[in-house]
Design a protein around this motif. Structure first.
Motif, PDB file in Angstrom:
ATOM      1  N   TYR A  60      -3.228  -4.642   7.440  1.00 29.89           N
ATOM      2  CA  TYR A  60      -3.124  -4.039   6.111  1.00 29.89           C
ATOM      3  C   TYR A  60      -4.464  -4.084   5.401  1.00 29.89           C
ATOM      4  N   VAL A  63      -6.863  -1.503   6.915  1.00 27.20           N
ATOM      5  CA  VAL A  63      -6.582  -0.165   6.402  1.00 27.20           C
ATOM      6  C   VAL A  63      -7.141  -0.010   4.989  1.00 27.20           C
ATOM      7  N   PHE A  67      -9.835   2.728   3.891  1.00 30.55           N
ATOM      8  CA  PHE A  67      -9.549   3.675   2.812  1.00 30.55           C
ATOM      9  C   PHE A  67     -10.707   3.738   1.824  1.00 30.55           C
ATOM     10  N   ILE A 118      -6.428   1.249  13.940  1.00 30.14           N
ATOM     11  CA  ILE A 118      -5.235   1.963  13.502  1.00 30.14           C
ATOM     12  C   ILE A 118      -4.076   1.715  14.467  1.00 30.14           C
TER      13      ILE A 118
ATOM     14  N   ALA B 152      -0.340   0.384   2.220  1.00 32.17           N
ATOM     15  CA  ALA B 152      -1.084   0.899   3.370  1.00 32.17           C
ATOM     16  C   ALA B 152      -0.775   2.372   3.580  1.00 32.17           C
ATOM     17  N   GLN B 153       0.501   2.751   3.418  1.00 30.49           N
ATOM     18  CA  GLN B 153       0.874   4.144   3.638  1.00 30.49           C
ATOM     19  C   GLN B 153       0.269   5.053   2.568  1.00 30.49           C
ATOM     20  N   SER B 156      -3.424   5.422   3.009  1.00 32.40           N
ATOM     21  CA  SER B 156      -3.757   6.171   4.216  1.00 32.40           C
ATOM     22  C   SER B 156      -3.600   7.667   3.993  1.00 32.40           C
ATOM     23  N   TYR B 157      -2.555   8.065   3.265  1.00 33.52           N
ATOM     24  CA  TYR B 157      -2.319   9.496   3.089  1.00 33.52           C
ATOM     25  C   TYR B 157      -3.083  10.065   1.918  1.00 33.52           C
ATOM     26  N   MET B 319       1.291   5.708  10.683  1.00 32.70           N
ATOM     27  CA  MET B 319      -0.130   5.437  10.629  1.00 32.70           C
ATOM     28  C   MET B 319      -0.897   6.337  11.593  1.00 32.70           C
ATOM     29  N   GLY B 322      -1.162   9.796  10.164  1.00 35.24           N
ATOM     30  CA  GLY B 322      -2.104   9.857   9.051  1.00 35.24           C
ATOM     31  C   GLY B 322      -3.545   9.833   9.505  1.00 35.24           C
ATOM     32  N   TRP B 323      -3.899   8.842  10.340  1.00 35.83           N
ATOM     33  CA  TRP B 323      -5.306   8.646  10.661  1.00 35.83           C
ATOM     34  C   TRP B 323      -5.778   9.486  11.831  1.00 35.83           C
TER      35      TRP B 323
END
Lengths: 121, 345
Positions: A60, A63, A67, A118, B152-153, B156-157, B319, B322-323
């Motif tokens: 987490y 990520v 980001f 990822i 995280a979601q 990511s988006y 994930m 998205g990535w």
């Protein structure tokens, strides 16, 4: 004529007042009958199995860092984007600038994927 | 006088968003019932239309209990932090063209600012805090996991979402949402309506997928996957605290749909017909408002339709999509758009 930002401030104020109002009204209207059983943390129908302060996956965090990098890179292209049509008249300079930014992003993405940042299992 | 108009517009559009968010809760339950061949709520009022009112009263009069282990301040702050940005994001999106009353031209938009686009992006991103603070404040393992997953979601988006919007900015050359709407009149290539979706088909696709993820909707409702983590970040919430999360989500849907209509579906413009030519100033204002609203409704209903049609993704699939799919596609779209503009000027 009012400038747009005053209207935005008004709209934000409306949101804050309404949300706090809904919150306070609900606190005032609802009953309050605390009981020991009611106040335990939720568990699926059994006594509490394990506490919440466990260890979590470092993914987490990774990520989150990814980001930050990607979003900052995106933000740097925004000012260029709104004037791109004008710059395009003067030749390919602006396009190569965009291309360099995107190339850096793609290189970073390939690196992150290759290092398994990822991968979730 | 200007102040009065501004206040009327603010109050009207704010309540309008909340009204349709409430109606959406009803439409979602009736729609799901229709798709699953059930009846759905049909007792309160005609077709169960008063069900949202009954739900609202119930949420207001419920006990606001808090688990003993919860972090008190954060637990109370979570829903507020989520609801305020969700309710505020509409401020810069137009809801119609303009209306002329008594010789005075009134823009059907709360705030016409030249960086409206950035305002929506910035305010939309703030909702993450409400989720992560609420999840952490509940101090329950399901809530914290839900909050982490959701954060995280969402972040990511946000990257492909921002990149898709960036490509749209390349096409329109402005951050002003009213300007963007005005540019979508006439025809494109001689026979298509001059809408963003025809200039940015890939961008629209990426935007839609990312918007579903940003709104935590099926198939991306991982943060509240009930078979894995109960109700996710709002497991411990009840009463109006839960209500703020739910209403915030539906208002978010309205805002996202309106943004999509403004950017990709010509805002208040009808294809091939210029309404301002044959309608009076007042009726034109109303017509543009109705057209915009109907387009938004189509998107809102598609959110319901998708929810009851597709299954939920697994977390690693979310994930990966998205990535490894959306971000490369969005970058590709960006380069193609820039190249196309460079070649055609």
């Amino acid at each position: 004529m009012m400038s747009g930002f005053e209207c935005i401030a008004l709209y934000l104020a409306m949101s804050v007042i309404a949300v706090l109002g809904m919150y306070i009204i609900s606190v005032l209207l609802g009953p309050l009958r605390p009981k020991p059983n009611k106040q335990t943390p939720y568990e699926c129908g059994v006594p509490l199995l394990d506490p919440s302060n466990k260890r979590y996956d470092v993914k987490y965090y990774v990520v989150g860092v990814l980001f930050l990098v990607f979003d900052l890179e995106t933000v740097l292209i925004y000012p260029l984007a709104s004037r791109f049509k004008e710059f395009a008249h003067y030749g390919w300079g602006a396009f190569f600038e965009v291309f360099i930014f995107v190339a850096i992003l793609i290189a970073g993405l390939i690196y992150a994927i290759a290092r398994g940042a990822i991968e979730w299992d | 006088m200007n102040w009065v108009i501004a206040i009327i517009k603010v109050v009207f559009i704010w309540t309008w968003c909340l009204l349709w968010a409430t109606v959406m809760t009803w439409a979602e339950r009736r729609g799901s019932a229709m798709i699953q061949d059930r009846l759905g709520p049909n007792r309160a009022g005609p077709f169960g239309l008063f069900q949202p009112i009954a739900d609202g009263i119930k949420l207001f009069t419920k006990e606001e209990f808090r688990p003993k282990t919860a972090r008190k301040i954060l637990f109370n702050l979570g829903p507020i932090l989520f609801a305020i940005p969700a309710f505020s994001a509409y401020a810069v999106i137009p809801f119609g063209d303009k209306i002329v009353i008594g010789g005075k031209e009134i823009l059907l938009q709360v705030a016409d600012v030249n960086i409206g686009f950035l305002y929506v992006l910035a305010i939309g991103a703030l909702a993450v805090y409400g989720i992560v603070v609420g999840g952490w404040g509940s101090n329950n393992k399901y809530s914290i996991l839900g909050g982490l997953r959701s954060t995280a979601q969402l972040i990511s988006y946000e990257v492909p979402w921002g990149l898709a919007l960036l490509a749209a900015v390349f096409v329109y050359g402005t951050f002003d949402l009213r300007q963007i709407a005005l540019e979508q009149t006439g025809t494109f290539l001689g026979f298509l309506p001059n809408w963003g979706v025809f200039k940015q088909p890939l961008g629209f696709l990426i935007f839609t997928v990312a918007a579903y993820a940003e709104a935590n909707r099926v198939p991306f409702d991982l943060p509240e996957a009930e078979s894995e983590i109960v109700a996710g970040y709002h497991t411990e919430y009840g009463g109006m605290r839960l209500g703020l999360y739910l209403f915030g989500e539906y208002v978010n849907l309205y805002t996202l749909s309106a943004l999509c209509v403004t950017l990709y579906f010509g805002a208040w413009n009808l294809p091939y017909i210029d309404m301002s030519k044959f309608l009076g100033p007042i009726s034109y204002g109303i017509a543009s408002f109705v057209v915009f609203w109907l387009k938004v409704m189509v998107f809102l209903l598609s959110f319901i339709w998708v929810r009851w049609t597709v299954p939920r993704f697994r977390y690693d699939q979310v994930m990966r999509l998205g990535w490894k799919t959306l971000i490369p596609l969005a970058l590709f779209n960006l380069l193609i758009t820039a190249l196309f503009i460079q070649l055609t000027v």
